[in-house]
Design a protein around this motif. Structure first.
Motif, PDB file in Angstrom:
ATOM      1  N   ASP A 130      -0.762  19.463  -4.623  1.00 59.71           N
ATOM      2  CA  ASP A 130      -1.101  18.037  -4.648  1.00 59.71           C
ATOM      3  C   ASP A 130      -0.181  17.242  -3.729  1.00 59.71           C
ATOM      4  OD1 ASP A 130      -3.059  18.616  -6.480  1.00 59.71           O
ATOM      5  OD2 ASP A 130      -1.928  17.894  -8.223  1.00 59.71           O
ATOM      6  N   PHE A 131       1.101  17.580  -3.754  1.00 62.43           N
ATOM      7  CA  PHE A 131       2.035  16.875  -2.879  1.00 62.43           C
ATOM      8  C   PHE A 131       1.700  17.142  -1.414  1.00 62.43           C
ATOM      9  CE2 PHE A 131       5.710  16.744  -0.128  1.00 62.43           C
ATOM     10  CZ  PHE A 131       6.226  15.484  -0.386  1.00 62.43           C
ATOM     11  N   THR A 176       2.513   6.834  -6.567  1.00 57.77           N
ATOM     12  CA  THR A 176       1.406   7.525  -7.242  1.00 57.77           C
ATOM     13  C   THR A 176       1.092   8.891  -6.632  1.00 57.77           C
ATOM     14  OG1 THR A 176      -0.218   6.351  -5.857  1.00 57.77           O
ATOM     15  CG2 THR A 176       0.340   5.357  -7.978  1.00 57.77           C
ATOM     16  N   GLU A 177       0.958   8.947  -5.327  1.00 56.17           N
ATOM     17  CA  GLU A 177       0.492  10.176  -4.689  1.00 56.17           C
ATOM     18  C   GLU A 177       1.622  11.168  -4.397  1.00 56.17           C
ATOM     19  OE1 GLU A 177      -2.491  10.629  -4.768  1.00 56.17           O
ATOM     20  OE2 GLU A 177      -3.443   8.659  -4.756  1.00 56.17           O
ATOM     21  N   LEU A 178       2.821  10.669  -4.130  1.00 56.08           N
ATOM     22  CA  LEU A 178       3.921  11.568  -3.782  1.00 56.08           C
ATOM     23  C   LEU A 178       4.861  11.815  -4.964  1.00 56.08           C
ATOM     24  CD1 LEU A 178       4.846  10.215  -0.228  1.00 56.08           C
ATOM     25  CD2 LEU A 178       3.320  12.109  -0.814  1.00 56.08           C
ATOM     26  N   PHE A 209       1.517   4.197  -2.671  1.00 58.13           N
ATOM     27  CA  PHE A 209       1.246   5.578  -2.271  1.00 58.13           C
ATOM     28  C   PHE A 209       2.427   6.474  -2.637  1.00 58.13           C
ATOM     29  CE2 PHE A 209       1.160   9.110   0.740  1.00 58.13           C
ATOM     30  CZ  PHE A 209      -0.179   9.479   0.758  1.00 58.13           C
ATOM     31  N   SER A 215      -1.040  17.865   0.109  1.00 58.71           N
ATOM     32  CA  SER A 215      -2.231  17.198   0.634  1.00 58.71           C
ATOM     33  C   SER A 215      -1.960  15.730   0.929  1.00 58.71           C
ATOM     34  CB  SER A 215      -3.400  17.342  -0.347  1.00 58.71           C
ATOM     35  OG  SER A 215      -3.125  16.672  -1.567  1.00 58.71           O
ATOM     36  N   MET A 216      -1.133  15.091   0.107  1.00 54.74           N
ATOM     37  CA  MET A 216      -0.813  13.683   0.332  1.00 54.74           C
ATOM     38  C   MET A 216       0.287  13.514   1.379  1.00 54.74           C
ATOM     39  SD  MET A 216      -2.909  11.825  -1.418  1.00 54.74           S
ATOM     40  CE  MET A 216      -4.087  13.060  -0.822  1.00 54.74           C
ATOM     41  N   GLN A 271       4.369  11.519  -8.262  1.00 53.43           N
ATOM     42  CA  GLN A 271       3.859  12.172  -9.464  1.00 53.43           C
ATOM     43  C   GLN A 271       3.925  13.696  -9.386  1.00 53.43           C
ATOM     44  OE1 GLN A 271       3.485  10.572 -12.347  1.00 53.43           O
ATOM     45  NE2 GLN A 271       4.303   8.927 -11.060  1.00 53.43           N
ATOM     46  N   ARG A 273       0.833  -1.213   0.000  1.00 49.20           N
ATOM     47  CA  ARG A 273       0.000   0.000   0.000  1.00 49.20           C
ATOM     48  C   ARG A 273       0.864   1.258   0.000  1.00 49.20           C
ATOM     49  NH1 ARG A 273      -2.944   2.340   5.416  1.00 49.20           N
ATOM     50  NH2 ARG A 273      -3.647   4.312   4.522  1.00 49.20           N
ATOM     51  N   TRP A 274       1.835   1.303   0.915  1.00 49.41           N
ATOM     52  CA  TRP A 274       2.638   2.522   1.042  1.00 49.41           C
ATOM     53  C   TRP A 274       3.648   2.687  -0.079  1.00 49.41           C
ATOM     54  CZ3 TRP A 274       0.771   6.341   3.525  1.00 49.41           C
ATOM     55  CH2 TRP A 274      -0.096   6.129   4.595  1.00 49.41           C
TER      56      TRP A 274
END
Length: 212
Positions: free
Chosen positions: A132-133, A100-102, A97, A135-136, A104, A93-94
């Motif tokens: 975006d960064f 994709t979330e950090l 994460f 918030s994640m 990109q 999962r991490w």
């Protein structure tokens, strides 16, 4: 085992994993600033022309996260990959994460700061990518409260990937609001078998991204 690498890239993750495992490997430097990643010889290793790449016998593997997962599985007795199914799921999962979330948003900033030619850069996207960064990163900051490591109570492959990713953000001065992440990153890079920090890796090849 051969590691095709260039210091400032995500090769750092794989080198770190190999060093923590204590595994012997041959380092093959591919100088991206000289265009060696586009040479016919390297394209036979990775047709995408990207680093890192790992060759282990008949297996050639690309993508840094895939490589660290492979190494964790191959040397599972070293303890860097959880045996518990639930913790393994958390590790995956991490890792996803981080990718994709950090990563990109960080890629968008890198491309629009120094990777793309100036006429192809979109300054406005840097602002959005930072948002975006952030918030994640806030999600990860909350997760790391009271924790030393991303998954479980011991270091895992997830930590080498995550610490590098956070250091990437640190290069863009994006950790001011995340003291927990900054402290975690600092502690991880203080490990005796840690890979070089990104800034040191750039310096080792005489590259200053701010000047590109």
């Amino acid at each position: 085992m051969k590691l095709y690498e260039f210091p400032p890239t995500r090769s750092i993750r794989v080198r770190w994993a190999l060093q923590e495992l204590g595994v012997d490997f041959e380092s093959i430097s591919v100088n991206m600033t000289a265009g060696e990643h586009k040479s016919p010889a390297f394209l036979k290793v990775n047709p995408a022309g990207k680093l890192p790449a790992l060759v282990d016998g008949d297996l050639t593997l690309t993508e840094s996260i895939a490589i660290v997962l492979y190494l964790g599985e191959k040397y599972i007795d070293k303890g860097l990959m959880p045996r518990d199914l639930g913790q393994r799921a958390e590790l995956h999962r991490w890792l996803m994460f981080a990718a994709t979330e950090l990563e990109q948003p960080l890629w968008r900033i890198s491309r629009n700061t120094f990777l793309y030619p100036e006429d192809k850069r979109i300054p406005a996207d840097i602002v959005r990518a930072r948002e975006d960064f952030a918030s994640m990163a806030a999600v990860l900051e909350e997760h790391m409260k009271g924790r030393q490591f991303v998954v479980g109570n011991t270091v895992t492959m997830a930590d080498f990937v995550m610490a590098y990713t956070i250091d990437w953000a640190n290069e863009f001065q994006m950790l001011e609001a995340f003291p927990g992440l900054k402290a975690y990153m600092t502690k991880m890079y203080a490990r005796p078998h840690a890979a070089p920090r990104i800034a040191a890796a750039f310096a080792s090849v005489g590259v200053n991204p701010a000047q590109n």
